[in-house]
Design a protein around this motif. Structure first.
Motif, mmCIF file in Angstrom:
data_model
loop_
_atom_site.group_PDB
_atom_site.id
_atom_site.type_symbol
_atom_site.label_atom_id
_atom_site.label_comp_id
_atom_site.label_asym_id
_atom_site.label_seq_id
_atom_site.Cartn_x
_atom_site.Cartn_y
_atom_site.Cartn_z
ATOM 1 N N GLY A 96 -0.275 -7.018 14.872
ATOM 2 C CA GLY A 96 0.215 -8.168 14.167
ATOM 3 C C GLY A 96 -0.901 -9.109 13.765
ATOM 4 O O GLY A 96 -1.961 -9.127 14.373
ATOM 5 N N ASP A 110 3.747 -7.798 6.699
ATOM 6 C CA ASP A 110 3.291 -7.831 8.083
ATOM 7 C C ASP A 110 1.777 -7.880 8.197
ATOM 8 O O ASP A 110 1.250 -8.432 9.156
ATOM 9 C CB ASP A 110 3.796 -6.602 8.848
ATOM 10 C CG ASP A 110 5.307 -6.582 8.967
ATOM 11 O OD1 ASP A 110 5.929 -7.664 8.998
ATOM 12 O OD2 ASP A 110 5.872 -5.473 9.021
ATOM 13 N N SER A 111 1.087 -7.261 7.241
ATOM 14 C CA SER A 111 -0.371 -7.143 7.343
ATOM 15 C C SER A 111 -0.964 -6.736 6.000
ATOM 16 O O SER A 111 -0.248 -6.296 5.100
ATOM 17 C CB SER A 111 -0.731 -6.076 8.387
ATOM 18 O OG SER A 111 -0.272 -4.801 7.948
#
Length: 144
Positions: free
Chosen positions: A1, A94-95
């Motif tokens: 994360g 998310d990324s």
């Protein structure tokens, strides 16, 4: 994360990072030069040019995938014009790895990224296009 960036760190965008993918940092803290010469990192000189290109591209992508959104935006544009996209990107993705996995096809950034990420200004789109173009380039000089 992703570790969220504090408002203070978002306000301090700047200057120390170059504005292209050619200056992203490797995990060991050293810069990852995208235009260097082929050398020991590619194994023996018997490697084919295609193998060197693919190895270099994979290395560049791996480093980029590990960047935080803030560092990524800073790498795309050190003048900080893109930092205001930080919140929208962290809400939608998310990324950076997820962005790359979803929107890089056939070594090209898919234009749907811009609409999905809320990037409407042409100049901002061009900055992202340039960064991805540099990241995904297949140019690797021949070993001398």
């Amino acid at each position: 994360g992703q570790r969220p960036q504090s408002p203070a760190s978002l306000a301090k965008c700047g200057g120390a990072h170059a504005s292209s993918a050619s200056n992203i940092m490797m995990s060991n803290g050293g810069p990852l030069s995208l235009g260097g010469t082929a050398g020991s990192a590619f194994g023996s000189r018997r490697s084919t040019r295609v193998e060197r290109i693919e190895m270099r591209r994979a290395e560049k992508l791996q480093v980029a995938k590990g960047m935080s959104f803030f560092r990524w935006l800073e790498a795309v544009d050190t003048t900080c014009f893109l930092v205001h996209y930080y919140e929208a990107l962290t809400e939608r993705f998310d990324s950076v790895e997820q962005v790359i996995e979803l929107y890089v096809k056939n070594n090209e950034l898919q234009k749907t990224f811009f609409d999905d990420a809320g990037i409407r200004k042409l100049g901002h789109r061009r900055l992202f296009d340039k960064w991805f173009s540099d990241l995904l380039s297949s140019s690797v000089p021949d070993a001398e």
